[in-house]
Design an enzyme around this catalytic site. Sequence first.
Site, PDB file in Angstrom:
ATOM      1  N   GLY A 185     -51.332  32.410 -29.405  1.00  0.00           N
ATOM      2  CA  GLY A 185     -50.397  32.628 -27.629  1.00  0.00           C
ATOM      3  C   GLY A 185     -49.292  31.879 -26.909  1.00  0.00           C
ATOM      4  N   ASP A 245     -51.586  29.285 -22.927  1.00  0.00           N
ATOM      5  CA  ASP A 245     -50.596  30.453 -22.118  1.00  0.00           C
ATOM      6  C   ASP A 245     -51.761  30.531 -20.986  1.00  0.00           C
ATOM      7  OD1 ASP A 245     -52.687  31.730 -23.882  1.00  0.00           O
ATOM      8  OD2 ASP A 245     -51.739  33.089 -24.605  1.00  0.00           O
ATOM      9  N   ASP A 250     -58.565  31.293 -18.482  1.00  0.00           N
ATOM     10  CA  ASP A 250     -58.634  32.370 -17.451  1.00  0.00           C
ATOM     11  C   ASP A 250     -59.826  32.236 -17.281  1.00  0.00           C
ATOM     12  OD1 ASP A 250     -59.947  35.704 -17.190  1.00  0.00           O
ATOM     13  OD2 ASP A 250     -59.970  35.348 -19.191  1.00  0.00           O
ATOM     14  N   LYS A 266     -55.530  32.909 -14.228  1.00  0.00           N
ATOM     15  CA  LYS A 266     -56.081  33.999 -13.425  1.00  0.00           C
ATOM     16  C   LYS A 266     -57.348  33.155 -12.643  1.00  0.00           C
ATOM     17  CE  LYS A 266     -55.838  37.446 -16.272  1.00  0.00           C
ATOM     18  NZ  LYS A 266     -56.170  38.095 -17.449  1.00  0.00           N
ATOM     19  N   PHE A 269     -54.775  42.507 -16.838  1.00  0.00           N
ATOM     20  CA  PHE A 269     -54.636  41.860 -18.182  1.00  0.00           C
ATOM     21  C   PHE A 269     -53.398  41.523 -18.515  1.00  0.00           C
ATOM     22  CE2 PHE A 269     -54.737  42.548 -23.426  1.00  0.00           C
ATOM     23  CZ  PHE A 269     -55.242  41.036 -23.433  1.00  0.00           C
ATOM     24  N   ASP A 319     -51.280  38.570 -25.374  1.00  0.00           N
ATOM     25  CA  ASP A 319     -51.334  39.964 -26.698  1.00  0.00           C
ATOM     26  C   ASP A 319     -52.006  40.327 -26.265  1.00  0.00           C
ATOM     27  OD1 ASP A 319     -53.059  38.312 -27.799  1.00  0.00           O
ATOM     28  OD2 ASP A 319     -53.409  39.187 -29.015  1.00  0.00           O
ATOM     29  N   ARG A 363     -46.496  40.372 -27.393  1.00  0.00           N
ATOM     30  CA  ARG A 363     -46.303  38.618 -27.768  1.00  0.00           C
ATOM     31  C   ARG A 363     -44.587  39.051 -27.754  1.00  0.00           C
ATOM     32  NH1 ARG A 363     -50.770  36.141 -29.207  1.00  0.00           N
ATOM     33  NH2 ARG A 363     -51.992  37.198 -30.439  1.00  0.00           N
TER      34      ARG A 363
HETATM   35  P1  IMP Z   1     -60.623  31.801 -21.297  1.00  0.00           P
HETATM   36  O1  IMP Z   1     -61.362  30.752 -22.828  1.00  0.00           O
HETATM   37  O2  IMP Z   1     -61.341  33.241 -21.105  1.00  0.00           O
HETATM   38  O3  IMP Z   1     -60.086  30.698 -20.195  1.00  0.00           O
HETATM   39  O4  IMP Z   1     -59.442  32.577 -21.924  1.00  0.00           O
HETATM   40  C1  IMP Z   1     -58.374  31.915 -21.999  1.00  0.00           C
HETATM   41  C2  IMP Z   1     -57.564  32.858 -24.219  1.00  0.00           C
HETATM   42  O5  IMP Z   1     -57.544  34.846 -23.467  1.00  0.00           O
HETATM   43  C3  IMP Z   1     -56.002  32.962 -23.491  1.00  0.00           C
HETATM   44  O6  IMP Z   1     -55.495  31.793 -24.519  1.00  0.00           O
HETATM   45  C4  IMP Z   1     -55.350  34.094 -23.976  1.00  0.00           C
HETATM   46  O7  IMP Z   1     -55.476  34.328 -25.637  1.00  0.00           O
HETATM   47  C5  IMP Z   1     -55.857  35.275 -23.826  1.00  0.00           C
HETATM   48  N1  IMP Z   1     -56.454  35.667 -22.644  1.00  0.00           N
HETATM   49  C6  IMP Z   1     -56.771  35.715 -21.134  1.00  0.00           C
HETATM   50  N2  IMP Z   1     -56.333  36.930 -20.463  1.00  0.00           N
HETATM   51  C7  IMP Z   1     -55.061  36.986 -21.259  1.00  0.00           C
HETATM   52  C8  IMP Z   1     -54.809  38.305 -20.392  1.00  0.00           C
HETATM   53  O8  IMP Z   1     -54.253  38.664 -19.729  1.00  0.00           O
HETATM   54  N3  IMP Z   1     -53.757  38.934 -21.805  1.00  0.00           N
HETATM   55  C9  IMP Z   1     -53.660  38.357 -22.659  1.00  0.00           C
HETATM   56  N4  IMP Z   1     -54.636  36.922 -23.073  1.00  0.00           N
HETATM   57  C10 IMP Z   1     -55.390  36.475 -22.277  1.00  0.00           C
HETATM   58 MG    MG Z   2     -55.195  32.895 -26.154  1.00  0.00          MG
END
Ligand code: IMP
Ligand code: MG
Length: 195
Positions: A53, A109, A112, A140, A161, A168, A174
């Site tokens: 990402g 990237d 979340d 986010k 999303f 992606d 991407r």
């Molecule tokens: P986390 O572990 O939930 O913080 O997620 C982080 C990972 O989820 C990021 O590195 C992204 O690869 C993926 N991700 C989270 N939200 C999105 C989105 O809206 N679009 C695409 N990938 C996302």
């Molecule tokens: Mg990622």
Amino acid sequence: MPAAKKKPAPLHPAIAEVLLPDTQIKRRVKSLAREIKAVYGDQEFTIISLINGAVMFTSDLMREIDNPVRLDCIRVSSYGTKTKSIGTPQIIHSLTLDIKKRHVLLIDDILDTGKTLKLVGELVRKLKPASLRTCVLLDKKARREVDLEADFVGFEIPDKFVVGYGLDFAERYRNLRGIGVLRPDKQTAGAWATG
Ligand code: IMP
Ligand code: MG
């Protein structure tokens, strides 16, 4: 009469709404680089990019930074064909550089739930770096599940999303220059193939 705000050009037919056109990303990447420079001064640091990402963001950001930098990557398991992170992320491919007593900047990237950065942060800390900071292009905040904030954030975005500029859905989109919200009917496995 004030000029009407120009609507950003469409990114791709599967994109419902352009959130960040490439011009806005470019501007913010430059100003983020200045923020980073203000903290590190002229020191050397090691960038750890979370692939896939963060590839575009890392490559653009590091070219705006004139410090001596080293680069390494960590691959973490992805969403697959889902749009919500489920379960625990896993490290699939780890570091090759030695980061002991090095200043480390971890780049992703999007932040979340926070589980990915937490997991990778724990791994990095075990390797005894001189310092560890984190930088994400997107944040986010509404979806955070762990108590974690990044040191450098490009943009705060709503709970939608998004794809493009490295992000992606099932490895697609991407390569879009900007970042946009994926149409709901495209958020199912195989939807990218149907036009
Ligand atoms: P986390 O572990 O939930 O913080 O997620 C982080 C990972 O989820 C990021 O590195 C992204 O690869 C993926 N991700 C989270 N939200 C999105 C989105 O809206 N679009 C695409 N990938 C996302
Ligand atoms: Mg990622």
